[in-house]
Scaffold this active site. Structure first.
Site, PDB file in Angstrom:
ATOM      1  N   GLU A 181       0.786  -1.461  -0.053  1.00 32.67           N
ATOM      2  CA  GLU A 181      -0.082   0.072   0.022  1.00 32.67           C
ATOM      3  C   GLU A 181       0.870   1.046  -0.158  1.00 32.67           C
ATOM      4  O   GLU A 181       0.680   2.254   0.855  1.00 32.67           O
ATOM      5  CB  GLU A 181      -0.971  -0.060   1.227  1.00 32.67           C
ATOM      6  N   ASN A 214       2.296  -4.868  -3.425  1.00 38.76           N
ATOM      7  CA  ASN A 214       1.018  -5.302  -3.129  1.00 38.76           C
ATOM      8  C   ASN A 214      -0.099  -4.218  -2.699  1.00 38.76           C
ATOM      9  O   ASN A 214       0.484  -3.197  -1.867  1.00 38.76           O
ATOM     10  CB  ASN A 214       1.052  -6.361  -1.918  1.00 38.76           C
ATOM     11  N   HIS A 268     -10.019  -6.675  -2.257  1.00 41.25           N
ATOM     12  CA  HIS A 268     -10.934  -6.696  -0.872  1.00 41.25           C
ATOM     13  C   HIS A 268     -11.965  -5.641  -1.800  1.00 41.25           C
ATOM     14  O   HIS A 268     -11.960  -4.535  -2.157  1.00 41.25           O
ATOM     15  CB  HIS A 268     -10.412  -5.453   0.061  1.00 41.25           C
ATOM     16  N   GLU A 294      -5.457 -11.151  -1.128  1.00 45.28           N
ATOM     17  CA  GLU A 294      -6.264 -11.020  -0.078  1.00 45.28           C
ATOM     18  C   GLU A 294      -7.872 -10.791  -0.262  1.00 45.28           C
ATOM     19  O   GLU A 294      -8.660  -9.967  -0.041  1.00 45.28           O
ATOM     20  CB  GLU A 294      -5.840  -9.591   0.738  1.00 45.28           C
ATOM     21  N   ASP A 320     -11.580 -10.776  -0.426  1.00 41.15           N
ATOM     22  CA  ASP A 320     -12.968 -10.775   0.217  1.00 41.15           C
ATOM     23  C   ASP A 320     -13.900 -10.136  -0.466  1.00 41.15           C
ATOM     24  O   ASP A 320     -13.501  -9.221  -1.348  1.00 41.15           O
ATOM     25  CB  ASP A 320     -12.817 -10.680   1.690  1.00 41.15           C
TER      26      ASP A 320
HETATM   27  O1  9MR Z   1      -6.821  -8.460   8.606  1.00 38.43           O
HETATM   28  C1  9MR Z   1      -5.925  -7.487   9.394  1.00 38.43           C
HETATM   29  C2  9MR Z   1      -6.460  -6.902  10.712  1.00 38.43           C
HETATM   30  O2  9MR Z   1      -6.789  -8.039  11.456  1.00 38.43           O
HETATM   31  C3  9MR Z   1      -5.646  -5.699  11.254  1.00 38.43           C
HETATM   32  O3  9MR Z   1      -6.494  -5.432  12.590  1.00 38.43           O
HETATM   33  C4  9MR Z   1      -5.589  -4.760  10.223  1.00 38.43           C
HETATM   34  C5  9MR Z   1      -4.592  -3.601  10.738  1.00 38.43           C
HETATM   35  O4  9MR Z   1      -4.365  -2.776   9.729  1.00 38.43           O
HETATM   36  O5  9MR Z   1      -4.887  -5.296   8.875  1.00 38.43           O
HETATM   37  C6  9MR Z   1      -5.657  -6.420   8.162  1.00 38.43           C
HETATM   38  O6  9MR Z   1      -5.096  -6.670   7.230  1.00 38.43           O
HETATM   39  C7  9MR Z   1      -4.749  -5.878   6.189  1.00 38.43           C
HETATM   40  C8  9MR Z   1      -3.787  -6.269   5.538  1.00 38.43           C
HETATM   41  O7  9MR Z   1      -2.326  -6.688   6.331  1.00 38.43           O
HETATM   42  C9  9MR Z   1      -3.133  -5.459   4.209  1.00 38.43           C
HETATM   43  N1  9MR Z   1      -4.284  -5.112   3.287  1.00 38.43           N
HETATM   44  C10 9MR Z   1      -5.452  -4.607   4.004  1.00 38.43           C
HETATM   45  C11 9MR Z   1      -5.785  -5.871   5.192  1.00 38.43           C
HETATM   46  C12 9MR Z   1      -7.241  -5.644   5.798  1.00 38.43           C
HETATM   47  O8  9MR Z   1      -7.330  -4.349   6.451  1.00 38.43           O
END
Ligand code: 9MR
Length: 387
Positions: free
Chosen positions: A175, A226, A262, A291, A293
């Site tokens: 990101e 990513n 996402h 990732e 969903d």
């Molecule tokens: O799924 C992850 C969640 O448990 C955490 O609280 C969150 C914190 O920023 O991150 C989530 O995972 C993220 C991933 O690392 C990067 N892309 C977005 C995902 C969903 O927020």
């Protein structure tokens, strides 16, 4: 009646009781009660060169794993997927809580689980603007670029080195571009990301070195950029495309581009995902859905999704998988958790949910069935890539 994973578990457990000795040996790679030879497992229907993964938060779900007594969650995770992504366990705040302290406890638990179940591991992530420990945030206020580089280099070499040989793909940079709607539009996050901020005069040089450090620490891992909102061709992926070209020209060991996937039914689906993947593949990169969903808006008083929402969700999951299947360079397709029981979505998007491919009791949704069918159609009769 729709098949449920729970009923499959019970059925396979019953069969295991009457298996002859030779068959018991063949099935020993799978946790008790779940056969990896199961025709209804995603991992067993995937083409040999496509990893099918799920994120898992090892600290919550895998620490203390006992091969002889896996939880139901662990049985499904092992039986359905050939790849695992650490949902949080390899992030900065988890592995590097203090300047001189590295803690790999839960990340090691994930790798051990993956090994025990013949799964690959996608590393996530080494450079991000979120989930940095407080000491990074505090120290970065006075960092020069050299300071930031020194901290990042130590982190990358230590973390990637710790897992050398265990990780097939690493999300090195996550990101790193802002969105169109952010202040300043699509550009590198030289404000929110403390490392890019300290090196804002030449952020690409820092990125090139970050990939170089990771490559030196584990030459076999494929190194990815990513991001979310990076499925179709849009201003953000145009920026990634230009960055990837520049990094490659500068000699960076960049190996892949990951679209997180996402999605939400609140928005339309950009069908240019395959074309987007193809242009990155034409640069010589691998691509991946990292990732996936698909969250569903549940209005006040709506107790569950409508049949139409359920069908559209399945279509969107499947469209992401199809794009991956249609591009040879697509190396992995990962869902960001497989069950609503542990999805990050409701906590972050109030009013949206039901985003994963099985419900809270691990019963497959039509989205699961759609993925399974597409994998099966892609390569009828193939066996798992790993194991
Ligand atoms: O799924 C992850 C969640 O448990 C955490 O609280 C969150 C914190 O920023 O991150 C989530 O995972 C993220 C991933 O690392 C990067 N892309 C977005 C995902 C969903 O927020």
């Amino acid at each position: 009646m729709r098949r449920s994973i729970r009923s499959l578990l019970v059925a396979t457990a019953a069969v295991a009781l009457v298996l002859p000795l030779w068959a018991a040996h063949a099935a020993s790679a799978a946790p008790p009660g779940f056969s990896n030879a199961d025709k209804d497992a995603l991992r067993n229907q995937a083409p040999r060169d496509l990893a099918v993964g799920s994120a898992v938060w090892a600290q919550q779900q895998l620490v203390g794993y006992d091969r002889k007594a896996p939880t139901e969650f662990q049985q499904v995770l092992a039986g359905q997927f050939s790849s695992l992504s650490p949902e949080n366990d390899m992030k900065w705040d988890a592995v590097h809580p203090a300047p001189d302290v590295y803690d790999f406890t839960s990340a090691d638990a994930l790798v051990a689980f993956a090994k025990a179940n013949h799964q690959q591991v996608r590393g996530h992530t080494l450079l991000w603007h979120n989930q940095n420990p407080a000491w990074v945030t505090a120290a970065s206020a006075t960092w020069t670029c050299d300071d930031a580089r020194a901290v990042l280099e130590d982190h990358i070499r230590t973390v990637v080195g710790h897992f050398k040989g265990e990780i097939y793909e690493w999300d090195v940079a996550n990101e790193i571009f802002q969105d169109e709607w952010d202040n300043g539009g699509v550009r590198l996050r030289t404000q929110a990301n403390p490392f890019l901020k300290a090196c804002a005069d030449d952020p690409v040089a820092l990125l090139v070195d970050a990939f170089r450090w990771a490559h030196e620490a584990d030459p076999d891992a494929v190194l990815f950029l990513n991001d979310y909102n990076a499925e179709g061709i849009n201003t953000k992926t145009d920026a990634y495309y230009a960055l990837a070209q520049q990094m490659l020209a500068d000699g960076a060991p960049l190996g892949g581009f990951g679209a997180q996937g996402h999605l939400s039914l609140l928005y339309g689906f950009d069908t240019s995902i395959q074309a987007n993947f193809e242009r990155f593949a034409d640069l010589g990169l691998q691509v991946a859905v990292t990732e996936a969903d698909v969250r569903i808006p549940l209005l006040d008083g709506q107790t569950g999704p409508t049949p139409e929402q359920i069908a559209v969700q399945a279509e969107r999951y499947d469209a992401m998988l199809q794009a991956c299947l249609n591009v040879t360079a697509c190396s992995s397709f990962t869902v960001w958790g497989f069950s609503d029981a542990y999805s990050w979505v409701p906590g972050v998007f109030p009013g949206e949910g039901w985003a994963t491919i099985t419900d809270e009791e691990f019963t497959p949704k039509p989205a699961f069935d759609a993925l399974l069918e597409s994998l099966r159609d892609a390569t009828p009769g193939t066996s798992p890539r790993v194991g």
